[in-house]
Design an enzyme around this catalytic site. Structure first.
Site: not given
Length: 373
Positions: A140, A210, A313, A346
């Site tokens: 990432s 979040r 992803d 992901h």
């Protein structure tokens, strides 16, 4: 490790008297040829592997990947994890005091970029006496750092392992980051980023940020499999008449899960750090100075590459990894590419997929060091 000398940042500002928190695993060989730098993603740290003896639930964020006998085998490799500047896990960041004023930086902490992090990491390696990395690896945002290493220090990197990453963020990703940032800065407890002075934390904004981020890390398949439209057991008879509950109630399992993730995150992560790191994600674009031509941007690379993507992803889709692969091949670089059909979205780069872990193991087993040659 403390650094008194100023670090010139991409913004033009400088940061001095700063500290980098780091951990190492394994042993550096006599030739200093077996060093592997692991770069962390948004909410991770220098604690890559292992478990702290004096803390509960303190397992390193990539402990399934790094360690004795694992894919990145610390019986052979000297692995280094560095906490990025601006983070809230030990390296100098918004929660620390400015060396001139003695005041907590807060919102006045300078903007940092992926390139700044790489430059800071290079200084730390200099101090450790490591001229060349056997490999730099990250997933990432960490993958962006690994790619940046091959651009800023092409002669210091022999292999780059870029996992679930991209050459830049698309508009959709930038949009998700902006919505998350707005949740934080509009929290009444944010106080323009100087909430430390008021003895409060913008937890509401952090929770929402979040929750937004976590949705993007999971695939539709995983969310449906784990939660579907299931109602919480605590709701009791709500399955017969769910609409009698108010909008404040948590009725669905997915709601409960997201709120749990948000609550947990708001207890340990710094709001200004979140703003800084997501901006660094947004800014990263090596092709920007080459008229958008990624092949031209990667022309100076010298490393060999392993790129890994995951089929579900959608945050960093396989197509983005293939852009990097194509640009490297146009420059006649040696590239290995794997697209793994995995349902986890992901977050797959952190999970225990045997094909993925064995792929990385195989790649590292075929990296030569002068000691082994």
């Amino acid at each position: 490790m403390h650094f008194a000398e100023p670090l010139r940042l991409q913004s033009g500002a400088s940061l001095r008297d700063y500290t980098l928190a780091y951990e190492t695993y394994g042993t550096l060989n006599a030739e200093r040829s077996n060093a592997v730098l692991i770069c962390h993603a948004l909410n991770a740290s220098h604690h890559v592997a292992g478990v702290y003896a004096d803390q509960a639930r303190s397992e390193g964020w990539w402990d399934n990947m790094v360690g004795p006998g694992k894919s990145v085998d610390t019986n052979r490799w000297f692995v280094i994890g560095v906490n990025n500047l601006g983070s809230c896990f030990g390296s100098t960041g918004p929660m620390h005091r400015h060396p001139d004023t003695g005041e907590v930086y807060g919102a006045d902490f300078p903007v940092v970029t992926v390139e700044d992090w790489v430059d800071a990491q290079a200084r730390l390696l200099d101090r450790l006496g490591i001229d060349t990395l056997a490999a730099v690896m990250g997933g990432s945002l960490g993958g962006m750092q690994a790619l940046s290493w091959t651009l800023r220090y092409p002669l210091r990197v022999r292999h780059a392992v870029v996992v679930a990453s991209a050459p830049n963020l698309n508009a959709e990703n930038i949009a998700f980051n902006e919505v998350a940032r707005r949740a934080i800065v509009t929290d009444p407890d944010f106080h323009g980023g100087h909430f430390y002075r008021h003895g409060v934390v913008p937890k509401r904004g952090l929770r929402i940020a979040r929750m937004i981020g976590h949705i993007t890390y999971l695939s539709d398949d995983v969310m449906n499999e784990k939660f579907g439209r299931s109602l919480r057991e605590a709701v009791g008879q709500a399955s017969a008449d769910p609409y009698r509950y108010t909008t404040q109630d948590i009725e669905f399992q997915i709601e409960s899960y997201l709120r749990y993730q948000g609550d947990k995150f708001s207890e340990y992560f710094d709001a200004n750090t979140y703003l800084l790191i997501t901006r660094a994600l947004d800014y990263f674009d090596p092709a920007r100075h080459h008229g958008g031509d990624l092949s031209a941007a990667l022309a100076g690379t010298q490393a060999r590459f392993l790129l890994v993507s995951f089929s579900t992803d959608w945050r960093f889709s396989p197509a983005r990894s293939r852009e990097i692969v194509s640009a490297l091949l146009r420059n006649r670089r040696e590239v290995t590419y794997a697209e793994i059909d995995a349902p986890h979205g992901h977050d797959a780069f952190l999970l225990d997929d045997p094909r993925y872990l064995n792929l990385v193991r195989s790649y590292f087993e075929n990296i030569d060091t002068p000691e082994a040659a």
